[in-house]
Design a protein around this motif. Structure first.
Motif, PDB file in Angstrom:
ATOM      1  N   TYR A   1       0.813  -1.214   0.000  1.00 13.55           N
ATOM      2  CA  TYR A   1       0.000   0.000   0.000  1.00 13.55           C
ATOM      3  C   TYR A   1       0.850   1.269   0.000  1.00 13.55           C
ATOM      4  N   LEU A   2       2.128   1.147   0.341  1.00 14.47           N
ATOM      5  CA  LEU A   2       3.018   2.309   0.371  1.00 14.47           C
ATOM      6  C   LEU A   2       4.086   2.169  -0.700  1.00 14.47           C
ATOM      7  N   ASP A   3       4.444   3.285  -1.336  1.00 14.23           N
ATOM      8  CA  ASP A   3       5.605   3.292  -2.218  1.00 14.23           C
ATOM      9  C   ASP A   3       6.840   2.982  -1.383  1.00 14.23           C
TER      10      ASP A   3
ATOM     11  N   SER B   1       9.794   4.164  -1.521  1.00 15.90           N
ATOM     12  CA  SER B   1      10.519   5.362  -1.094  1.00 15.90           C
ATOM     13  C   SER B   1       9.898   5.979   0.153  1.00 15.90           C
ATOM     14  N   ILE B   2       8.579   6.001   0.217  1.00 15.65           N
ATOM     15  CA  ILE B   2       7.892   6.559   1.385  1.00 15.65           C
ATOM     16  C   ILE B   2       8.083   5.656   2.587  1.00 15.65           C
ATOM     17  N   ALA B   3       7.974   4.337   2.379  1.00 14.28           N
ATOM     18  CA  ALA B   3       8.159   3.397   3.479  1.00 14.28           C
ATOM     19  C   ALA B   3       9.564   3.516   4.069  1.00 14.28           C
TER      20      ALA B   3
ATOM     21  N   ALA C   1       6.171  -2.035   5.521  1.00 15.36           N
ATOM     22  CA  ALA C   1       5.473  -0.887   6.102  1.00 15.36           C
ATOM     23  C   ALA C   1       5.671  -0.780   7.608  1.00 15.36           C
TER      24      ALA C   1
ATOM     25  N   GLN D   1       0.635   9.215   4.230  1.00 11.27           N
ATOM     26  CA  GLN D   1       1.549   8.245   3.626  1.00 11.27           C
ATOM     27  C   GLN D   1       0.848   7.426   2.538  1.00 11.27           C
TER      28      GLN D   1
ATOM     29  N   SER E   1       1.213   7.785  -1.852  1.00 11.89           N
ATOM     30  CA  SER E   1       1.802   6.606  -2.499  1.00 11.89           C
ATOM     31  C   SER E   1       1.048   6.265  -3.773  1.00 11.89           C
ATOM     32  N   SER E   2       1.785   6.153  -4.871  1.00 11.30           N
ATOM     33  CA  SER E   2       1.149   5.775  -6.141  1.00 11.30           C
ATOM     34  C   SER E   2       0.652   4.340  -6.106  1.00 11.30           C
ATOM     35  N   ALA E   3       1.176   3.535  -5.171  1.00  7.77           N
ATOM     36  CA  ALA E   3       0.738   2.140  -5.055  1.00  7.77           C
ATOM     37  C   ALA E   3      -0.660   2.043  -4.470  1.00  7.77           C
TER      38      ALA E   3
END
Length: 212
Positions: A7-9, A11-13, A105, A155, A159-161
Motif C-alpha cells: 500500500y506504500l511506495d 521510497s515513502i516506506a 510498512a 503516507q 503513495s502511487s501504489a
C-alpha cells in the motif's frame, strides 16, 4: 491503522522508517534511569495491555483498520521516550509474529502509532494537565490517535501504489478516527484516573522514594 505491505511506495516506506529509527534511537538514549524497580513491572503490564487491545481491530474503507492504539496512554504513564519504545515493541511483535501490518510498512506503522501518537499525546496531556488531568488524558488519547491516523492517511495518499488520493484517505481515516478516537480518549482517561489514584508513585512526574 496497521498498513499492510503493497500500500506504500517503497521510497515513502523507507523514508518514514528511517525517521522511526532516528526517533527511537534518541528515545533509547534518553531512558537511562527511567526504568525503576517500581515501574519495571508496569512497563510489562502496559505493553501486554496495549498488545491485547490492538489485536481487536475492525476494517474501515480503504484497506486499513481502526482499533485502540494506547500510544497516548503509554506516553502519559511511562513518559514519552519509554512509551514510544513500548508501543514500537508491540507493533513490531504484531507484524513479525501475527502478520498484523506489513514488514516493509513496519517503519511507517511504528512511526504512526509509536512516534506520532505517543509524543503528540504526551504533549497534549502536559499542556492541558494544569486544567484537569482527567480531561487532559481524554484529549491526549483522542487527538493522539487522530494524529496517527492522519499521518497514515498522508503516507497512503501520497503513495502511487495506493488507489486513493490524499483527500480521500484523509477524509476516511482522519474523520473516521476523529470520531472513533472519542472511545480511545474515554478509555485512556478512565484507566489513567484509576491507576493515578491507585498507584500515584507510578506516574512519570512522581517524586522518587527516599529510603530512611
Amino acid at each position: 491503522m496497521h498498513i499492510p505491505d503493497g500500500y506504500l511506495d517503497l521510497s515513502i516506506a523507507l523514508l518514514v522508517g528511517a525517521l522511526s529509527v532516528a526517533v527511537l534511537s534518541y528515545a533509547a538514549r534518553r531512558i537511562n534511569g527511567e526504568i525503576t524497580d517500581a515501574r519495571a513491572p508496569m512497563l510489562g503490564v502496559v505493553a501486554a495491555g496495549i498488545f491485547a487491545a490492538q489485536m481487536l481491530d475492525w476494517p474501515i474503507p480503504g484497506g486499513t483498520s481502526a482499533h485502540f492504539v494506547g500510544g497516548a496512554f503509554a506516553g502519559i504513564l511511562l513518559g514519552p521516550h519509554l512509551g514510544a519504545l513500548c508501543v514500537a515493541t508491540v507493533v513490531t511483535i504484531q507484524a513479525l509474529v501475527f502478520g498484523d501490518g506489513g514488514l516493509v510498512a513496519l517503519g511507517a506503522n511504528v512511526f504512526n502509532m509509536a512516534v506520532v501518537e505517543v509524543y503528540l499525546g504526551y504533549a497534549v496531556y502536559r499542556l492541558l494537565a494544569p486544567y484537569g488531568e482527567f480531561r487532559a488524558a481524554f484529549a491526549a488519547g483522542w487527538l493522539g490517535i487522530t494524529a496517527g491516523a492522519v499521518a497514515a492517511a498522508l503516507q497512503l495518499g501520497l503513495s502511487s501504489a495506493f488507489q486513493y488520493e490524499v483527500v480521500t484517505t484523509l477524509s476516511i481515516m482522519g474523520v473516521g478516527h476523529l470520531v472513533l478516537g472519542l472511545i480511545e480518549g474515554g478509555i485512556t482517561a478512565v484507566v489513567y484516573r484509576y491507576l493515578a489514584e491507585a498507584r500515584p508513585d507510578l506516574r512519570p512526574d512522581a517524586a522518587p522514594e527516599v529510603s530512611a
